[in-house]
Design an enzyme around this catalytic site. Sequence first.
Site, mmCIF file in Angstrom:
data_model
loop_
_atom_site.group_PDB
_atom_site.id
_atom_site.type_symbol
_atom_site.label_atom_id
_atom_site.label_comp_id
_atom_site.label_asym_id
_atom_site.label_seq_id
_atom_site.Cartn_x
_atom_site.Cartn_y
_atom_site.Cartn_z
ATOM 1 N N LYS A 55 37.014 41.256 38.132
ATOM 2 C CA LYS A 55 36.966 40.152 39.090
ATOM 3 C C LYS A 55 35.543 39.983 39.619
ATOM 4 C CE LYS A 55 41.842 40.722 40.138
ATOM 5 N NZ LYS A 55 42.853 41.507 40.852
ATOM 6 N N GLN A 99 43.603 44.821 46.286
ATOM 7 C CA GLN A 99 44.127 45.204 44.973
ATOM 8 C C GLN A 99 45.353 46.094 45.161
ATOM 9 O OE1 GLN A 99 42.794 44.163 41.914
ATOM 10 N NE2 GLN A 99 44.600 45.109 41.005
ATOM 11 N N ASP A 122 45.093 35.055 47.447
ATOM 12 C CA ASP A 122 46.109 35.458 46.453
ATOM 13 C C ASP A 122 47.535 35.220 46.980
ATOM 14 O OD1 ASP A 122 46.943 36.321 43.967
ATOM 15 O OD2 ASP A 122 46.839 38.460 44.456
#
Lengths: 286, 286
Positions: A55, A99, A122
């Site tokens: 990323k 994450q 997200d």
Amino acid sequence: MTAAKVILDGNQVAMDIKEKLSGRVMSLLEQGIVPCLATILVGDDPSSATYVRMKGNACKRLGIRSIRVELPENTSTDELIAAIQELNADPNVHGILLQHPVPHQIDERAAFEAISIEKDVDGVTTLGFAQNAFGFADFPSCTPEAIVAILDYYHIPIEGKHAVVIGRSPILGKPVSLMLLNKDATVTTCHSKTTNLEDIVRLGDIVVAAVGRPKFVKGDWIKPGAVVLDAGYNEGNIGDVDYADCLEKASAITPVPAGVGPVTIATLLKHTVEAAEKLADFRENS
Amino acid sequence: MTAAKVILDGNQVAMDIKEKLSGRVMSLLEQGIVPCLATILVGDDPSSATYVRMKGNACKRLGIRSIRVELPENTSTDELIAAIQELNADPNVHGILLQHPVPHQIDERAAFEAISIEKDVDGVTTLGFAQNAFGFADFPSCTPEAIVAILDYYHIPIEGKHAVVIGRSPILGKPVSLMLLNKDATVTTCHSKTTNLEDIVRLGDIVVAAVGRPKFVKGDWIKPGAVVLDAGYNEGNIGDVDYADCLEKASAITPVPAGVGPVTIATLLKHTVEAAEKLADFRENS
């Protein structure tokens, strides 16, 4: 749809998304705004570290700044939330990605909730989830949005189709089910307690595998001509779909790697740029 | 399940819920707390007025106070939100129910969002919706919870069953789909754009009709032995299910009236009492 088999090339979809972003990044830079994604990695899971690095690299290539916050394996929920709040308060950070999975002592839901909605690129907060469920989210979860983006890119119709989603997690199975429902698919959501799973999957014009078990979905579960999207990423870069087996039956299928994965990352970048643009708009209008 | 046909008697389920509440209401009254539900009715739709009156009467019978706020047909979104905020701020009000539909000039979503989560006893806010989707809502939407309560009361298993929900509204089709999913059903959500609706409904072990069209679901759509729940309430007290027709095929079915409706009201009372209990706990611990 023609009889030709279509390999749904995620790299191509991702490139398309990123090409459309580059001008927008330039325009932000000209306004003195450097779009910035902060990723938080707790512990030292090697695959998670790899994803975070991927990323970060993708950001760099597009001119997006990325910050990596690394916290030790024994971090507490409170410590993680404190780190998130620091990023919430930092005006130079536009998107925050925690994450997952996180170590077991952490209350993941509480940590997700700590991310401010403006930076929840997200779609992991309850609020972001519900906005997506109702069809007006700024930032749906990236993998679900990537799946819809692949279908759109390849002009695969969703309306009126029967979509079968295998998996019901809060950041994948549930939101992708709701997104496909909002795009007028009839949606069946399956999971570990589903009986006759194979028969159910065989109903699907569109099958989304989001179960987290390598090569779980077999070719004879697939209705001839169905479209298969593999959102799995298991160790060794193996999807949830038995690709070679399902390729025989499907009219279109995503490979792993180079399927849903790169589009997920491109979507994350897009959301980060959009979060930065919102800030730019806000500055201009205030 | 036996071959005998079960009429799922909502009045009986509602009575069971209310009986369990009466002691809790007494205990609150002893602490000087009068549980209170505020209902807001905008405009003069006669059925809405009837529903609001029924809710008020149900409160009274259980010793719950009810406040009725009636606003004129031409109320603006801002005026409605101001009325909601007043109720949010009132320490004597524990639950707020905005009767819908609201007149067309009102942004219903904005109005729902204005209800504070502590008083959102019908689970209409995005936050309440998502908490329910994730399985930890204090107050899921009342009709979805009523449907699950009826299944539970009659010991009808949900786990591993295929539930087909017809309808995808934010306060009925979507939340009941997610609740049944969280209870380990395989869930298919259908709607106006579903093709072959009858074939899809025929897959259901459990069928939930939440479509808002009188006598829409026909007997030959029902798999023999399926359980049919009718969440519709159309003019003239007619459900979404053609009852006489479906009764032939179903192993268990809710009538209209005296099916889902009274359980929805009992659930609303339960949530109001629970909201008041939370306040009592808070007072005790602070």
